[in-house]
Design a protein around this motif. Structure first.
Motif, short mmCIF file in Angstrom:
data_model
loop_
_atom_site.label_atom_id
_atom_site.label_comp_id
_atom_site.label_asym_id
_atom_site.label_seq_id
_atom_site.Cartn_x
_atom_site.Cartn_y
_atom_site.Cartn_z
N THR A 54 0.86 -1.38 0.20
CA THR A 54 0.07 -0.01 0.08
C THR A 54 0.91 1.26 -0.02
O THR A 54 2.01 1.25 0.40
CB THR A 54 -0.93 0.04 1.42
N THR A 55 0.06 2.24 -0.51
CA THR A 55 0.72 3.66 -0.27
C THR A 55 1.33 4.11 0.95
O THR A 55 2.83 4.34 1.23
CB THR A 55 0.10 4.70 -0.90
N ASP A 56 0.45 3.97 2.11
CA ASP A 56 0.73 4.18 3.33
C ASP A 56 2.05 3.07 3.94
O ASP A 56 2.99 3.86 4.48
CB ASP A 56 -0.41 3.84 4.35
N GLU A 57 2.15 1.93 3.38
CA GLU A 57 3.19 1.25 3.93
C GLU A 57 4.50 1.67 3.13
O GLU A 57 5.69 1.90 3.99
CB GLU A 57 3.09 -0.26 3.47
N PHE A 58 4.47 2.20 2.06
CA PHE A 58 5.60 2.67 1.24
C PHE A 58 5.84 3.98 1.80
O PHE A 58 7.32 4.07 2.10
CB PHE A 58 5.28 2.75 -0.14
N GLN A 59 4.98 4.86 2.24
CA GLN A 59 5.35 6.25 2.76
C GLN A 59 6.10 6.05 4.37
O GLN A 59 7.08 6.70 4.57
CB GLN A 59 4.33 7.03 3.09
N PHE A 60 5.46 5.08 4.92
CA PHE A 60 6.02 4.98 6.39
C PHE A 60 7.27 4.01 6.30
O PHE A 60 8.29 4.55 7.15
CB PHE A 60 4.78 4.25 7.24
N GLN A 61 7.24 3.03 5.75
CA GLN A 61 8.31 1.92 6.00
C GLN A 61 9.65 2.75 4.88
O GLN A 61 10.92 2.23 5.20
CB GLN A 61 8.12 0.64 5.28
N VAL A 62 9.57 3.36 3.95
CA VAL A 62 10.58 3.99 3.26
C VAL A 62 10.77 5.59 3.25
O VAL A 62 11.70 6.08 3.49
CB VAL A 62 10.30 3.34 1.61
N MET A 63 9.95 6.02 2.58
CA MET A 63 10.00 7.62 2.61
C MET A 63 10.00 8.18 3.94
O MET A 63 10.90 9.14 3.91
CB MET A 63 8.69 8.29 1.75
N TYR A 64 9.48 7.89 4.89
CA TYR A 64 9.70 8.46 6.45
C TYR A 64 11.25 8.26 6.67
O TYR A 64 11.83 9.21 6.97
CB TYR A 64 8.77 7.74 7.21
#
Length: 385
Positions: A54-64
């Motif tokens: 999911t987008t949320d997972e990508f943002q939290f696990q990578v982009m954050y």
């Protein structure tokens, strides 16, 4: 599912897993992993990325983690204010000054996530879509496409299409949106909203300008860097484009600016979420002809941005050097001035074939101009109040 904006929108959730596989298989994955996750095994990171759905997972696990790595490696202090102006249950169109191609929006998302707010969709110029890897990272990170180039007819069509998408995102998808106040970064330190972007916002509902603008919850956002991102590159571009000369970018120049902005020291960074433009403010100018209305809305945004802009020691130092006086000396120390002078001299001597006086003037202006603009905004606010 609305397919009208498939050429602009971020990835749907069904598109995230395939994008993660492509990212994990990229030849650049090892270098990216070492920057974002220093000290961790690359193959462990690869497995983690492949598991994202999911987008949320990508943002939290990578982009954050990417943003945290930028802060750890190149930022002294990251601060922000103005979150109290936002209602977590509402969506906003954030209109931001633009100093760095990637970090302006990326650090804004980091700020929102850190404080429990939903992240926004982010404008993503088609000129930056240089590879499938860049597209996958961008569109997995809620970036929507702003189509660049084309003739006048293309420009009108693309503007109308983008206007429709932004309105759809804010009012129907219920997603907040981040967009720069004009096309391209501020190069000379003068953050000014292009009234054409206000016109674009309203194109998708032009019959009632008050209703059109109010529905978008226009919210100015100001970001300021102690050390201007890509200051030497900006100085060079301004120098080569002086006297009306057309500056032609070299292949890969945008990506070089992205990487330079990420890696170079930035000192302190501050983000200020300004008070949203209210109905009363819009109603007071709604009687104006369309072009005048767009102009006045842009002026409201400019005033808010410079009211929220945080001036750093380097801004005051450059202002005093340029003026030949020490009127702002209370805002910096001798050590800070010595550090700025070292960078200043290095920057102007980086172009040995250039006119030194012109280069010095340009470089100082990048840092000094916000002091004058903030003063103008202060007096404007007090005179109108």
């Amino acid at each position: 599912m609305n397919t009208l904006f498939d050429d602009l929108r971020p990835y749907h959730q069904s598109e995230i897993a395939p994008a993660m596989q492509r990212i994990a298989d990229s030849e650049h994955f090892r270098a990216m992993s070492r920057f974002i996750f220093p000290g961790k095994e690359v193959e462990d990171i690869r497995r983690m990325v492949r598991s994202i759905r999911t987008t949320d997972e990508f943002q939290f696990q990578v982009m954050y983690c990417f943003n945290q790595s930028v802060l750890d490696q190149s930022v002294d202090q990251f601060t922000y204010d103005g979150l109290e102006h936002l209602d977590p249950d509402k969506c906003y169109l954030f209109v931001s000054n633009h100093r760095d191609i990637m970090l302006d929006s990326s650090l804004t998302q980091f700020m929102f996530r850190r404080n429990g707010f939903r992240t926004t969709e982010i404008s993503f110029g088609s000129n930056l879509m240089s590879s499938q890897l860049v597209i996958d990272i961008g569109k997995s990170n809620k970036m929507y496409t702003v189509i660049r180039g084309g003739n006048i007819r293309d420009f009108y069509h693309n503007s109308m299409h983008l206007s429709g998408y932004i309105r759809y995102a804010v009012t129907e998808k219920k997603e907040s949106v981040w967009i720069a106040q004009r096309n391209g970064r501020t190069k000379d330190g003068n953050d000014t909203t292009d009234q054409g972007i206000i016109k674009m916002f309203c194109m998708s509902d032009a019959s009632d300008l008050l209703r059109s603008a109010e529905a978008l919850n226009l919210t100015p956002l100001a970001i300021s860097y102690q050390i201007e991102p890509c200051d030497m590159l900006k100085m060079r571009e301004l120098y080569l484009s002086r006297n009306g000369k057309k500056y032609v970018k070299q292949p890969g120049e945008d990506m070089n600016s992205v990487l330079t902005g990420i890696m170079q020291p930035k000192g302190n960074i501050h983000i200020s979420i300004c008070k949203p433009i209210g109905r009363d403010e819009l109603a007071a100018i709604a009687h104006a002809a369309p072009n005048e209305f767009h102009k006045r809305v842009a002026a409201l945004i400019d005033r808010r941005i410079y009211q929220g802009y945080k001036l750093h020691a380097d801004n005051y130092i450059a202002h005093d050097i340029r003026s030949g006086r020490d009127t702002c000396a209370v805002h910096y120390t001798p050590e800070q001035k010595a550090g700025f002078l070292t960078r200043y001299e290095h920057a102007v001597r980086h172009m040995p074939d250039g006119d030194m006086a012109t280069l010095r003037s340009i470089y100082l202006g990048i840092y000094a101009n916000p002091v004058d603009k903030s003063a103008d905004a202060y007096f404007s606010i007090n005179e109108s109040g």
